[in-house]
Enzyme design. Structure first.
Site, PDB file in Angstrom:
ATOM      1  N   SER A 103      28.480  49.493  54.316  1.00  0.00           N
ATOM      2  CA  SER A 103      28.451  50.775  55.009  1.00  0.00           C
ATOM      3  C   SER A 103      27.414  51.718  54.418  1.00  0.00           C
ATOM      4  O   SER A 103      27.109  52.749  55.012  1.00  0.00           O
ATOM      5  CB  SER A 103      29.833  51.443  54.920  1.00  0.00           C
ATOM      6  OG  SER A 103      30.177  51.689  53.563  1.00  0.00           O
ATOM      7  N   HIS A 116      27.335  46.482  60.673  1.00  0.00           N
ATOM      8  CA  HIS A 116      28.357  47.363  60.112  1.00  0.00           C
ATOM      9  C   HIS A 116      29.459  47.609  61.125  1.00  0.00           C
ATOM     10  O   HIS A 116      29.286  48.344  62.100  1.00  0.00           O
ATOM     11  CB  HIS A 116      27.738  48.696  59.672  1.00  0.00           C
ATOM     12  CG  HIS A 116      28.745  49.634  59.083  1.00  0.00           C
ATOM     13  ND1 HIS A 116      28.713  50.994  59.283  1.00  0.00           N
ATOM     14  CD2 HIS A 116      29.852  49.392  58.304  1.00  0.00           C
ATOM     15  CE1 HIS A 116      29.741  51.542  58.662  1.00  0.00           C
ATOM     16  NE2 HIS A 116      30.431  50.601  58.062  1.00  0.00           N
ATOM     17  N   GLU A 126      27.182  48.966  64.122  1.00  0.00           N
ATOM     18  CA  GLU A 126      25.800  49.366  63.842  1.00  0.00           C
ATOM     19  C   GLU A 126      25.003  48.115  63.482  1.00  0.00           C
ATOM     20  O   GLU A 126      25.331  47.412  62.522  1.00  0.00           O
ATOM     21  CB  GLU A 126      25.765  50.365  62.683  1.00  0.00           C
ATOM     22  CG  GLU A 126      26.378  51.710  63.045  1.00  0.00           C
ATOM     23  CD  GLU A 126      26.463  52.669  61.870  1.00  0.00           C
ATOM     24  OE1 GLU A 126      26.293  53.874  62.081  1.00  0.00           O
ATOM     25  OE2 GLU A 126      26.720  52.203  60.729  1.00  0.00           O
ATOM     26  N   ASN A 143      27.767  57.035  59.023  1.00  0.00           N
ATOM     27  CA  ASN A 143      28.035  57.580  57.688  1.00  0.00           C
ATOM     28  C   ASN A 143      26.973  58.568  57.235  1.00  0.00           C
ATOM     29  O   ASN A 143      27.258  59.477  56.454  1.00  0.00           O
ATOM     30  CB  ASN A 143      28.180  56.452  56.667  1.00  0.00           C
ATOM     31  CG  ASN A 143      29.545  55.805  56.731  1.00  0.00           C
ATOM     32  OD1 ASN A 143      30.498  56.407  57.202  1.00  0.00           O
ATOM     33  ND2 ASN A 143      29.657  54.576  56.270  1.00  0.00           N
TER      34      ASN A 143
END
Length: 309
Positions: free
Chosen positions: A144, A165, A177, A215
């Site tokens: 991540s 991800h 992702e 993130n």
């Protein structure tokens, strides 16, 4: 003769550029994320091998997968329980386990790594698997926050390396992702996008930047909420209420921090701070550090920013 040669070269070029269809998947790591990835891959007709260090871990992983499938089957086949049972059995037939990654990667199309968020451990794993996996095999990390490029550089297949991800819980969360590092080939990237869609997920593409998309936006937002509280500008309770009612978020930042795990957020922000020490968005928080030092990590330990029974 010249025409025939040109046709042959064109055919060879087309074949070389053709995307690979992923059929056989090896997932390294039997934790929540790895087990979830293995489950959805098996449920969509892929042959899957789930790998971890011990049979004990793998038995726990497989039990969790079976329970998750039974819950899904109960909803999906509410009026036809027999079909639900058949569905669970069919999916589990697509799933095998192993404690020896080297022995199982020889026939895989895709390796998805979902182990501890430690770059040195990941690099060593990929370096080892690179020696035994076939030339066509794509490597992907579910990290991540760690740089895909650094992991790819531990191998000789930088062009067949990318990021996938997933989000927790994997069977329910629709987003993946797909991370394209500088050396990731277009063929590899498109194969990863197609694989994501084959899983029934929605892919978004991103370059290899800290935190990718979600993130990169989420963690600085969470850290800014902590700083707001640290300065005494607002209480954590009011900040949570404000973001839920004012921004329409399902959880406030402190509720989310406790849910994710304070140690996880600290690990991410510390890593980014090392990469870009002058970036104020990545500045560490004394309050967060103190809570982690006291082992108050959130819901999983019974206390973080809030207390849980």
């Amino acid at each position: 003769m010249a025409f025939a040669t040109r046709q042959l070269l064109r055919s060879a070029s087309t074949a070389a550029a053709k995307k690979m269809v992923v059929k056989h998947v090896t997932v390294i790591g039997g934790g929540l994320m790895g087990a979830g990835i293995a489950q959805i891959a098996a449920a969509t007709g892929h042959t899957v091998i789930l790998v971890d260090q011990t049979d004990e871990i793998l038995n726990k992983s497989k039990k969790g997968i079976e329970e998750s499938l039974k819950k899904l089957a109960k909803k999906k086949f509410a009026d036809k329980p027999e079909e639900g049972t058949q569905y669970v059995e069919k999916v589990l037939k697509n799933l095998a386990t192993s404690t020896d990654p080297v022995s199982v990667v020889h026939s895989t199309d895709l390796v998805v790594e979902a182990i501890v968020e430690n770059i040195a451990v990941k690099n060593e794993l990929f370096k080892t698997l690179d020696k035994f996996a076939p030339e066509h095999t794509i490597f992907a990390s579910n990290t991540s926050s760690l740089p895909i490029t650094e992991m790819a550089n531990a191998t000789t297949r930088q062009d067949r390396f990318g990021g996938l991800h997933f989000f927790n819980p994997v069977p329910l969360m629709k987003l993946v992702e797909v991370v394209k590092a500088p050396m990731t080939s277009q063929k590899t990237f498109e194969s990863l996008v197609d694989f994501t869609r084959a899983l029934g997920k929605t892919p978004v593409s991103c370059k290899d930047t800290p935190g990718f998309v979600v993130n990169r936006l989420l963690v600085p937002y969470l850290m800014e909420a902590v700083r707001l509280f640290e300065r005494g500008d607002a209480s954590k309770e009011d900040i949570d209420v404000a973001m839920k009612l004012g921004a329409g978020y399902p959880m406030g930042p402190f509720e989310l921090l406790d849910y994710v795990g304070l140690d996880t957020s600290k690990y991410i922000i510390d890593g980014w701070h090392q990469l870009e020490p002058e970036n104020p968005l990545f500045a560490p928080s004394l309050m967060l550090n103190k809570l982690v030092d006291e082992k108050k990590l959130g819901k999983k330990t019974g206390e973080g920013f809030y207390k849980y029974q």
